[in-house]
Design a protein around this motif. Structure first.
Motif, PDB file in Angstrom:
ATOM      1  N   LYS A 180      52.529  39.902  33.796  1.00 27.83           N
ATOM      2  CA  LYS A 180      53.191  39.637  32.521  1.00 27.83           C
ATOM      3  C   LYS A 180      54.624  40.157  32.476  1.00 27.83           C
ATOM      4  CE  LYS A 180      49.117  39.477  29.580  1.00 27.83           C
ATOM      5  NZ  LYS A 180      49.160  38.064  29.163  1.00 27.83           N
ATOM      6  N   ALA A 181      54.972  41.024  33.432  1.00 26.35           N
ATOM      7  CA  ALA A 181      56.330  41.562  33.427  1.00 26.35           C
ATOM      8  C   ALA A 181      57.329  40.635  34.121  1.00 26.35           C
ATOM      9  CB  ALA A 181      56.351  42.953  34.054  1.00 26.35           C
ATOM     10  N   PHE A 182      56.864  39.469  34.575  1.00 20.73           N
ATOM     11  CA  PHE A 182      57.796  38.455  35.084  1.00 20.73           C
ATOM     12  C   PHE A 182      58.490  37.807  33.899  1.00 20.73           C
ATOM     13  CE2 PHE A 182      55.461  38.408  39.152  1.00 20.73           C
ATOM     14  CZ  PHE A 182      56.554  38.389  40.008  1.00 20.73           C
ATOM     15  N   GLN A 183      59.810  37.815  33.924  1.00 23.42           N
ATOM     16  CA  GLN A 183      60.550  37.237  32.812  1.00 23.42           C
ATOM     17  C   GLN A 183      61.243  35.950  33.217  1.00 23.42           C
ATOM     18  OE1 GLN A 183      62.022  41.418  31.455  1.00 23.42           O
ATOM     19  NE2 GLN A 183      62.274  39.999  29.745  1.00 23.42           N
ATOM     20  N   PHE A 184      60.999  34.918  32.424  1.00 24.08           N
ATOM     21  CA  PHE A 184      61.602  33.610  32.626  1.00 24.08           C
ATOM     22  C   PHE A 184      62.723  33.435  31.614  1.00 24.08           C
ATOM     23  CE2 PHE A 184      58.347  31.234  35.176  1.00 24.08           C
ATOM     24  CZ  PHE A 184      57.418  32.243  35.270  1.00 24.08           C
ATOM     25  N   GLU A 185      63.537  32.426  31.866  1.00 17.92           N
ATOM     26  CA  GLU A 185      64.583  32.125  30.898  1.00 17.92           C
ATOM     27  C   GLU A 185      63.989  31.412  29.685  1.00 17.92           C
ATOM     28  OE1 GLU A 185      68.707  29.653  30.592  1.00 17.92           O
ATOM     29  OE2 GLU A 185      67.556  29.580  32.454  1.00 17.92           O
ATOM     30  N   LYS A 186      63.037  30.528  29.963  1.00 22.19           N
ATOM     31  CA  LYS A 186      62.470  29.732  28.876  1.00 22.19           C
ATOM     32  C   LYS A 186      61.121  30.289  28.438  1.00 22.19           C
ATOM     33  CE  LYS A 186      64.825  25.616  30.439  1.00 22.19           C
ATOM     34  NZ  LYS A 186      64.723  24.410  31.266  1.00 22.19           N
ATOM     35  N   ALA A 187      60.973  30.418  27.115  1.00 21.18           N
ATOM     36  CA  ALA A 187      59.775  31.042  26.554  1.00 21.18           C
ATOM     37  C   ALA A 187      58.502  30.275  26.919  1.00 21.18           C
ATOM     38  CB  ALA A 187      59.917  31.153  25.039  1.00 21.18           C
ATOM     39  N   LEU A 188      58.586  28.947  26.834  1.00 23.42           N
ATOM     40  CA  LEU A 188      57.396  28.127  27.064  1.00 23.42           C
ATOM     41  C   LEU A 188      56.906  28.234  28.508  1.00 23.42           C
ATOM     42  CD1 LEU A 188      55.775  26.142  25.256  1.00 23.42           C
ATOM     43  CD2 LEU A 188      56.999  24.305  26.399  1.00 23.42           C
ATOM     44  N   MET A 189      57.864  28.320  29.434  1.00 25.26           N
ATOM     45  CA  MET A 189      57.499  28.442  30.845  1.00 25.26           C
ATOM     46  C   MET A 189      56.738  29.736  31.099  1.00 25.26           C
ATOM     47  SD  MET A 189      60.588  27.270  33.201  1.00 25.26           S
ATOM     48  CE  MET A 189      61.025  25.556  33.250  1.00 25.26           C
ATOM     49  N   GLN A 190      57.238  30.808  30.490  1.00 28.11           N
ATOM     50  CA  GLN A 190      56.587  32.093  30.678  1.00 28.11           C
ATOM     51  C   GLN A 190      55.164  32.052  30.117  1.00 28.11           C
ATOM     52  OE1 GLN A 190      59.172  35.388  30.205  1.00 28.11           O
ATOM     53  NE2 GLN A 190      57.539  36.841  29.780  1.00 28.11           N
ATOM     54  N   GLU A 222      63.543  20.192  38.737  1.00 30.26           N
ATOM     55  CA  GLU A 222      63.896  21.402  38.015  1.00 30.26           C
ATOM     56  C   GLU A 222      63.785  22.638  38.916  1.00 30.26           C
ATOM     57  OE1 GLU A 222      61.487  22.037  34.533  1.00 30.26           O
ATOM     58  OE2 GLU A 222      63.205  22.900  33.517  1.00 30.26           O
ATOM     59  N   ASP A 276      45.768  37.466  31.439  1.00 32.35           N
ATOM     60  CA  ASP A 276      44.874  38.305  30.639  1.00 32.35           C
ATOM     61  C   ASP A 276      43.689  38.753  31.485  1.00 32.35           C
ATOM     62  OD1 ASP A 276      46.202  38.470  28.208  1.00 32.35           O
ATOM     63  OD2 ASP A 276      45.502  36.497  27.581  1.00 32.35           O
ATOM     64  N   ILE A 302      58.265  44.743  27.955  1.00 29.25           N
ATOM     65  CA  ILE A 302      59.409  43.901  28.318  1.00 29.25           C
ATOM     66  C   ILE A 302      60.129  43.425  27.056  1.00 29.25           C
ATOM     67  CG2 ILE A 302      58.469  43.124  30.526  1.00 29.25           C
ATOM     68  CD1 ILE A 302      57.780  40.458  29.112  1.00 29.25           C
ATOM     69  N   THR A 327      52.983  44.587  28.462  1.00 34.55           N
ATOM     70  CA  THR A 327      52.518  43.793  29.605  1.00 34.55           C
ATOM     71  C   THR A 327      51.405  44.490  30.392  1.00 34.55           C
ATOM     72  OG1 THR A 327      54.085  44.723  31.187  1.00 34.55           O
ATOM     73  CG2 THR A 327      54.852  42.857  29.892  1.00 34.55           C
ATOM     74  N   PHE A 360      61.589  22.569  22.042  1.00 33.15           N
ATOM     75  CA  PHE A 360      60.561  23.564  22.364  1.00 33.15           C
ATOM     76  C   PHE A 360      60.535  23.880  23.845  1.00 33.15           C
ATOM     77  CE2 PHE A 360      58.838  22.634  18.138  1.00 33.15           C
ATOM     78  CZ  PHE A 360      58.654  23.944  17.714  1.00 33.15           C
ATOM     79  N   TYR A 361      60.764  22.833  24.665  1.00 35.33           N
ATOM     80  CA  TYR A 361      60.728  23.035  26.105  1.00 35.33           C
ATOM     81  C   TYR A 361      61.800  24.027  26.541  1.00 35.33           C
ATOM     82  CZ  TYR A 361      60.517  22.054  31.041  1.00 35.33           C
ATOM     83  OH  TYR A 361      60.383  22.191  32.394  1.00 35.33           O
ATOM     84  N   ASN A 362      62.967  23.925  25.927  1.00 35.35           N
ATOM     85  CA  ASN A 362      64.090  24.766  26.351  1.00 35.35           C
ATOM     86  C   ASN A 362      64.271  26.023  25.507  1.00 35.35           C
ATOM     87  OD1 ASN A 362      65.459  23.383  28.608  1.00 35.35           O
ATOM     88  ND2 ASN A 362      65.410  21.713  27.141  1.00 35.35           N
ATOM     89  N   LYS A 363      63.361  26.221  24.581  1.00 38.54           N
ATOM     90  CA  LYS A 363      63.495  27.338  23.649  1.00 38.54           C
ATOM     91  C   LYS A 363      63.554  28.672  24.399  1.00 38.54           C
ATOM     92  CE  LYS A 363      61.583  28.707  19.310  1.00 38.54           C
ATOM     93  NZ  LYS A 363      60.449  29.501  18.972  1.00 38.54           N
ATOM     94  N   LYS A 364      64.510  29.505  23.989  1.00 41.16           N
ATOM     95  CA  LYS A 364      64.625  30.839  24.571  1.00 41.16           C
ATOM     96  C   LYS A 364      63.745  31.794  23.765  1.00 41.16           C
ATOM     97  CE  LYS A 364      68.238  29.994  27.404  1.00 41.16           C
ATOM     98  NZ  LYS A 364      68.498  28.599  27.152  1.00 41.16           N
ATOM     99  N   PHE A 365      63.647  33.015  24.250  1.00 36.79           N
ATOM    100  CA  PHE A 365      62.854  33.999  23.532  1.00 36.79           C
ATOM    101  C   PHE A 365      63.566  34.451  22.271  1.00 36.79           C
ATOM    102  CE2 PHE A 365      61.359  34.321  27.849  1.00 36.79           C
ATOM    103  CZ  PHE A 365      59.995  34.308  27.643  1.00 36.79           C
ATOM    104  N   LEU A 390      48.011  43.718  24.853  1.00 38.03           N
ATOM    105  CA  LEU A 390      48.747  42.756  25.685  1.00 38.03           C
ATOM    106  C   LEU A 390      49.391  41.674  24.822  1.00 38.03           C
ATOM    107  CD1 LEU A 390      46.627  42.067  28.920  1.00 38.03           C
ATOM    108  CD2 LEU A 390      48.703  43.430  28.662  1.00 38.03           C
ATOM    109  N   LEU A 439      52.917  43.989  37.530  1.00 37.11           N
ATOM    110  CA  LEU A 439      52.230  43.358  36.407  1.00 37.11           C
ATOM    111  C   LEU A 439      52.729  41.920  36.277  1.00 37.11           C
ATOM    112  CD1 LEU A 439      52.552  46.267  33.836  1.00 37.11           C
ATOM    113  CD2 LEU A 439      50.409  45.422  34.781  1.00 37.11           C
ATOM    114  N   LYS A 460      57.414  19.174  39.028  1.00 37.12           N
ATOM    115  CA  LYS A 460      58.397  20.188  38.639  1.00 37.12           C
ATOM    116  C   LYS A 460      58.192  21.515  39.357  1.00 37.12           C
ATOM    117  CE  LYS A 460      59.337  18.558  34.018  1.00 37.12           C
ATOM    118  NZ  LYS A 460      58.980  18.718  32.626  1.00 37.12           N
ATOM    119  N   LEU A 491      50.831  49.918  34.945  1.00 42.21           N
ATOM    120  CA  LEU A 491      50.816  50.013  36.402  1.00 42.21           C
ATOM    121  C   LEU A 491      50.680  51.508  36.679  1.00 42.21           C
ATOM    122  CD1 LEU A 491      51.039  47.735  38.419  1.00 42.21           C
ATOM    123  CD2 LEU A 491      53.459  48.108  38.534  1.00 42.21           C
TER     124      LEU A 491
END
Lengths: 139, 184
Positions: B66-76, B39, B87, A130, A121, A22-27, A60, B64, B166, A124
């Motif tokens: 929310k328009a920042f995109q991360f590689e990992k879903a959970l981080m975002q 990390e 929000d 996105i 998102t 889960f930690y490394n899960k991608k979108f 959103l 915005l 981290k 603006l």
């Protein structure tokens, strides 16, 4: 007694690998997500223009499918942004294309009519989506 | 003679309007990096907008969260929900002035170093900051770049103990804008 330890170790291993997964899960590919709302880019923009706050509450983080005419398309080394017509000269609905859809985005031209699915998102100058996937393209 | 005078007036008029020109972009890039021994985290936003007033040196940015995109879903998800509360605070802005605008010659090719002082608004907190930036003018294309550091704690962003190792105390922010003349 010894067996217990094996079970406990296996359980811990299992838990930590689930955690790691889960930690490394991608979108997820947006293409595989079901759209929560569907409308034209004109409708989405005018709704946002009328009441941004209300739209933020509604849209959103939701998956929106938007169809419209491609107003501009901006390509560079790292990203592709497709801007859909909003009826307003200065603004539009901007869709940042997800990596999985960069290939198909190559064939998109200005003036094409297109259906795009993406995650909302907010607004603006443009309403910005996105991780967009291209669901339908008529050039 | 009258005609000559008239054309002279018209020309100066043109020049003046040119000097008052505004430049803008809607596809500016802003990214940030957090580097720790545990990390490295980075996120990218390709939809920052910015307006530069060549006459006064005023410069504004908006994006915005929310328009920042991360590689990992959970981080975002954590970034939006736990840290930035996007929000509640969907946008971040910076409104400032280029301190040494006289050094920045937008009609002349070159690389110009400037300082920008202004108010950053993020996570509902306003803070005055001063950041260095570089403008590159080449064949009429104006590119603005900046790199600076901000501390989450300055913007009331609390990082819980479990992940403190981290996330860097200071986050590097990079901005990269290609400006176009604003047509009226």
């Amino acid at each position: 007694m010894k067996k217990y330890w094996i079970y406990i170790i296996l359980l811990l291993l299992g838990l930590s690998s689930v955690g790691y997964y889960f930690y490394n899960k991608k979108f997820a590919n947006t293409n595989s997500l079901k759209a929560d709302y569907q409308f034209s880019s004109l409708e989405l923009y005018s709704e946002y223009n009328d009441n941004e706050e209300l739209c933020n509450q509604k849209y959103l983080n939701k998956v929106l499918q938007v169809n419209g005419r491609v107003k501009t398309i901006q390509r560079d080394d790292t990203s592709v942004v497709i801007q859909l017509d909003s009826g307003d000269e200065l603004s539009g609905v901007s869709c940042i294309v997800q990596n999985e859809s960069l290939g198909i985005s190559q064939s998109v031209k200005e003036g094409d009519s297109i259906a795009i699915k993406g995650i909302c998102t907010g607004k603006l100058m443009d309403v910005v989506l996105i991780r967009c996937s291209i669901s339908q393209l008529n050039n | 003679m009258k005609k000559l005078f008239l054309s002279f007036v018209l020309c100066t008029g043109c020049l003046l309007t040119f000097a008052q020109e505004k430049y803008f972009t809607q596809n500016g890039k802003v990214s940030f990096f957090s580097a720790t021994s545990v990390e490295n985290i980075e996120a990218h936003n390709a939809k920052a907008s910015s307006v530069l007033d060549a006459n006064t040196g005023k410069i504004e940015f908006a994006l915005l969260i929310k328009a920042f995109q991360f590689e990992k879903a959970l981080m975002q998800e954590h970034f939006n929900e736990n840290y930035m509360e996007s929000d509640k605070f969907p946008k971040s802005t910076f409104k400032g002035t280029i301190q040494n605008m006289k050094d920045l010659k937008l009609d002349q090719d070159g690389t110009y170093k400037v300082m920008i002082k202004g108010i950053m608004n993020m996570h509902g907190v306003e803070k005055e900051i001063e950041v260095p930036a570089t403008f590159i003018v080449k064949a009429g294309v104006i590119t603005g770049k900046s790199e600076f550091k901000i501390s989450p704690s300055d913007y009331n962003i609390e990082i819980p103990g479990v992940v403190r190792e981290k996330i860097a105390k200071e986050i590097s922010v990079k901005a990269d804008m290609i400006y176009q003349p604003l047509k009226k």
